[in-house]
Scaffold this active site. Structure first.
Site, PDB file in Angstrom:
ATOM      1  CB  CYS A   1       5.111   5.046   7.199  1.00  0.00           C
ATOM      2  SG  CYS A   1       3.806   4.575   7.517  1.00  0.00           S
TER       3      CYS A   1
ATOM      4  CE  LYS B   1       6.346   0.826  10.218  1.00  0.00           C
ATOM      5  NZ  LYS B   1       6.051  -0.124   9.127  1.00  0.00           N
TER       6      LYS B   1
ATOM      7  CE  LYS C   1       0.583  13.266   5.901  1.00  0.00           C
ATOM      8  NZ  LYS C   1       1.188  12.680   4.700  1.00  0.00           N
TER       9      LYS C   1
ATOM     10  NE  ARG D   1       1.281   5.783  13.972  1.00  0.00           N
ATOM     11  CZ  ARG D   1       1.079   5.091  13.007  1.00  0.00           C
ATOM     12  NH1 ARG D   1       1.430   3.647  12.842  1.00  0.00           N
ATOM     13  NH2 ARG D   1       0.400   5.438  11.909  1.00  0.00           N
TER      14      ARG D   1
ATOM     15  CG  PHE E   1       8.686  13.738  -0.389  1.00  0.00           C
ATOM     16  CD1 PHE E   1       7.320  13.858  -0.734  1.00  0.00           C
ATOM     17  CD2 PHE E   1       8.878  13.162   0.699  1.00  0.00           C
ATOM     18  CE1 PHE E   1       6.236  13.334  -0.299  1.00  0.00           C
ATOM     19  CE2 PHE E   1       8.023  12.643   1.582  1.00  0.00           C
ATOM     20  CZ  PHE E   1       6.538  12.618   1.050  1.00  0.00           C
TER      21      PHE E   1
ATOM     22  CE  LYS F   1       5.195   1.184   2.325  1.00  0.00           C
ATOM     23  NZ  LYS F   1       3.918   2.162   2.152  1.00  0.00           N
TER      24      LYS F   1
ATOM     25  CG  LEU G   1      -2.712   4.473   2.740  1.00  0.00           C
ATOM     26  CD1 LEU G   1      -2.675   5.508   3.871  1.00  0.00           C
ATOM     27  CD2 LEU G   1      -3.990   3.790   2.543  1.00  0.00           C
TER      28      LEU G   1
ATOM     29  CD  GLU H   1      -2.713   1.255   0.119  1.00  0.00           C
ATOM     30  OE1 GLU H   1      -3.455   0.438   0.102  1.00  0.00           O
ATOM     31  OE2 GLU H   1      -2.652   2.199  -0.402  1.00  0.00           O
TER      32      GLU H   1
HETATM   33  C1  UGA Z   1       4.562   7.723   3.737  1.00  0.00           C
HETATM   34  C2  UGA Z   1       4.639   7.553   2.245  1.00  0.00           C
HETATM   35  O1  UGA Z   1       4.699   8.943   1.606  1.00  0.00           O
HETATM   36  C3  UGA Z   1       3.444   6.858   1.891  1.00  0.00           C
HETATM   37  O2  UGA Z   1       3.722   6.872   0.326  1.00  0.00           O
HETATM   38  C4  UGA Z   1       3.459   5.502   2.154  1.00  0.00           C
HETATM   39  O3  UGA Z   1       2.481   4.677   2.060  1.00  0.00           O
HETATM   40  C5  UGA Z   1       3.324   5.692   3.862  1.00  0.00           C
HETATM   41  O4  UGA Z   1       4.409   6.392   4.213  1.00  0.00           O
HETATM   42  C6  UGA Z   1       3.480   4.265   4.447  1.00  0.00           C
HETATM   43  O5  UGA Z   1       4.161   3.636   4.273  1.00  0.00           O
HETATM   44  O6  UGA Z   1       2.128   3.864   5.097  1.00  0.00           O
HETATM   45  P1  UGA Z   1       3.035   9.388   5.308  1.00  0.00           P
HETATM   46  O7  UGA Z   1       3.717   8.781   6.511  1.00  0.00           O
HETATM   47  O8  UGA Z   1       1.495   9.469   5.479  1.00  0.00           O
HETATM   48  O9  UGA Z   1       3.483   8.553   4.013  1.00  0.00           O
HETATM   49  O10 UGA Z   1       3.555  10.936   5.189  1.00  0.00           O
HETATM   50  P2  UGA Z   1       4.442  11.700   3.973  1.00  0.00           P
HETATM   51  O11 UGA Z   1       3.624  12.587   3.580  1.00  0.00           O
HETATM   52  O12 UGA Z   1       5.483  10.820   3.468  1.00  0.00           O
HETATM   53  O13 UGA Z   1       5.238  12.474   5.072  1.00  0.00           O
HETATM   54  C7  UGA Z   1       6.153  11.868   6.029  1.00  0.00           C
HETATM   55  C8  UGA Z   1       7.083  13.002   6.880  1.00  0.00           C
HETATM   56  O14 UGA Z   1       7.963  13.506   6.115  1.00  0.00           O
HETATM   57  C9  UGA Z   1       6.127  13.918   7.321  1.00  0.00           C
HETATM   58  O15 UGA Z   1       6.411  14.070   8.862  1.00  0.00           O
HETATM   59  C10 UGA Z   1       6.306  15.209   6.556  1.00  0.00           C
HETATM   60  O16 UGA Z   1       6.317  16.445   7.403  1.00  0.00           O
HETATM   61  C11 UGA Z   1       7.754  14.875   6.026  1.00  0.00           C
HETATM   62  N1  UGA Z   1       8.257  15.496   4.835  1.00  0.00           N
HETATM   63  C12 UGA Z   1       7.482  15.420   3.602  1.00  0.00           C
HETATM   64  C13 UGA Z   1       9.165  16.757   4.940  1.00  0.00           C
HETATM   65  O17 UGA Z   1       9.846  17.157   5.833  1.00  0.00           O
HETATM   66  N2  UGA Z   1       9.511  17.223   3.705  1.00  0.00           N
HETATM   67  C14 UGA Z   1       9.018  16.793   2.528  1.00  0.00           C
HETATM   68  O18 UGA Z   1       9.401  17.494   1.267  1.00  0.00           O
HETATM   69  C15 UGA Z   1       7.995  16.041   2.500  1.00  0.00           C
END
Ligand code: UGA
Length: 455
Positions: free
Chosen positions: A267, A270, A329, A336, A256, A211, A153, A151
């Protein structure tokens, strides 16, 4: 089709409701009775835009229900495994105990369909090799086939990402082997495939690696730009300009590359650690050794916020600091491994009087850190602050009016931990603004004296 989703945490609950949205009959199962009760009564146990609607629609149509009893799911055509794989308490590896326990419980109620084909589909993020091991047990049962369907998402976009994914990845024992299981999963996702979503069929290990590689790449991209932020802080430079300029090269891409306090959540942190642990167990630790550095760069950003706060205040001890954000975020109430909460904790440990505000995540924050001082009203939280630290870029913080906010705080000093504020506008309103990876922005000369006179 009749579908079960075992494990209705974040991923599983969204998947279950989305499958009902696609027209299937869905039973979500969890061993957590309180979670099952909440979902069955239409209450989302987490904040996720659009989820309440599809949950309630599914329940109302009778296509979606939840249970704690494995015998209720025995007759399903397809069983999805949506269990969490958190970091192990004793190291970096993934804790597969929930997944293993659920697979055992499922085995106990199979086969229930007189040898009719039954598909078990893993969705959890797992180290390469997990699917093949689980398959060895499950596929001893007549008619049962295991596939791995990771997944992708994102929290905050979970419903959209599930119903409009970039791609569907199917991991199978033998990509050249029989197609029956692939066709069954195609039937589950028929609408998405008809909408033109690409489906990729590959071996178990490749699917598992897709993944973890995706998450490792995203984490690396963030830490890369945060490493450049460290350089900017040292040699003088503006990391947001660097990110903007390099992101215009479409081989690099602009997404990103938002520098700041770094990544958190359930995610990325870990998953990179589990990936590293898995590489080490397989004797190729060196290949992924850079992920240790990715993790350390991320960690250092949190320490840098505390250091900058100290610079701005002289010392943080005894000073009133308001932290904007607790969720890892925006548009999520998930705390977490939240960078915001970690920084709040570090500032508190350094003697600051910290107040944390967040539009959604304060209950979860308090569950994790019961001694935390929280304030749900933004204006009240700002009142009397000697330093404001923005760590989660909720729209209400991005859109804060600096002139109005200056009237609430004790001193107009702000540390923008996500580089989302318009530095010039804030400085013109009299604020001293610091951001990670950018030089200091002094208050504009006229307003500065007036605003700082009140400190
Ligand atoms: C992440 C992945 O983006 C998903 O594709 C994946 O399915 C998911 O993990 C998972 O394995 O379940 P998510 O944890 O919801 O999704 O959050 P992200 O949008 O990836 O952001 C992760 C962290 O990175 C946040 O703390 C965000 O603030 C930070 N971030 C993101 C930055 O510091 N800079 C960026 O440019 C983008």
């Amino acid at each position: 089709m009749v579908i079960s989703v075992i494990g209705v945490g974040y991923l599983g609950a969204v998947h279950a409701a989305a499958m009902a949205e696609l027209g299937h009959e869905v039973i979500g199962l969890d061993v957590d009775a309180a979670r099952v009760d909440a979902l069955q009564s239409g209450h989302a146990p987490f904040h996720e835009p659009g989820f309440d609607e599809i949950l309630q629609r599914g329940l109302a149509s009778g296509k979606l229900r939840f249970t704690t009893d494995y015998t209720d799911i025995a007759g399903a055509d397809v069983h999805f495994l949506g269990l969490g794989t958190p970091q192990r308490a004793d190291g970096f590896g993934a804790d597969l105990s929930h997944l293993e326990a659920a697979t055992e419980s499922l085995r106990a109620v199979l086969p229930s369909r007189d040898g009719a084909p039954t598909l078990v589909v893993g969705k959890s993020t797992v180290p390469a090799g997990t699917a093949r091991t689980l398959a060895a047990g499950l596929e001893q049962i007549e008619g049962v086939t295991l596939m791995w369907n990771p997944e992708f998402l994102r929290e905050g976009f979970a419903v959209k990402d599930t119903l409009e994914p970039d791609r569907l990845v199917y991991g199978v024992r033998d990509p050249e082997g029989p197609r029956q299981a692939v066709e069954m999963l195609d039937a589950v996702y028929a609408q998405l495939l008809a909408d033109g979503v690409t489906r990729l069929v590959m071996g178990y290990e490749t699917a598992e690696l897709v993944k973890v590689s995706a998450n490792a790449f995203l984490a690396t991209k963030i830490s890369f730009i945060n490493a450049i932020a460290e350089m900017c802080e040292t040699v003088g430079g503006d990391v947001t300009d660097v990110a903007h300029a390099i992101g215009m090269d479409d081989r690099i891409g602009a997404k990103f590359l938002r520098a700041g306090v770094g990544f958190g959540g359930g995610c990325l942190p870990k998953d990179i650690r589990a990936f590293l642990a898995s590489a080490e167990e397989n004797g190729v630790g060196q290949a992924l050794g850079f992920l240790r550095e990715v993790d350390m760069i991320n960690e250092r950003r949190r320490a840098k916020v505390v250091e900058l706060a100290g610079e701005m205040l002289g010392t943080v001890a005894g000073r009133r600091i308001t932290v904007l954000g607790a969720a890892f975020k925006p548009d999520s109430d998930d705390v977490r491994d939240s960078p915001a909460l970690d920084v709040a904790d570090r500032l508190t440990a350094a003697g600051a009087e910290v107040t944390v505000t967040d539009p959604q995540a304060l209950d979860n924050a308090l569950r994790r850190m019961p001694e935390l001082r929280v304030q749900s009203d933004l204006d009240t939280a700002l009142r009397g602050a000697e330093l404001t630290v923005l760590l989660t870029e909720w729209s209400e913080y991005r859109e804060l009016d600096p002139s109005r906010a200056a009237g609430l705080v004790a001193a107009p000093r702000i540390l923008d931990g996500r580089s989302v504020l318009d530095a010039r506008r804030w400085s013109e309103a009299g604020w001293e603004l610091r951001a990670l990876g950018r030089g200091p922005v002094a208050p504009a000369p006229d307003s500065a004296a007036e605003a700082l006179a009140r400190t």
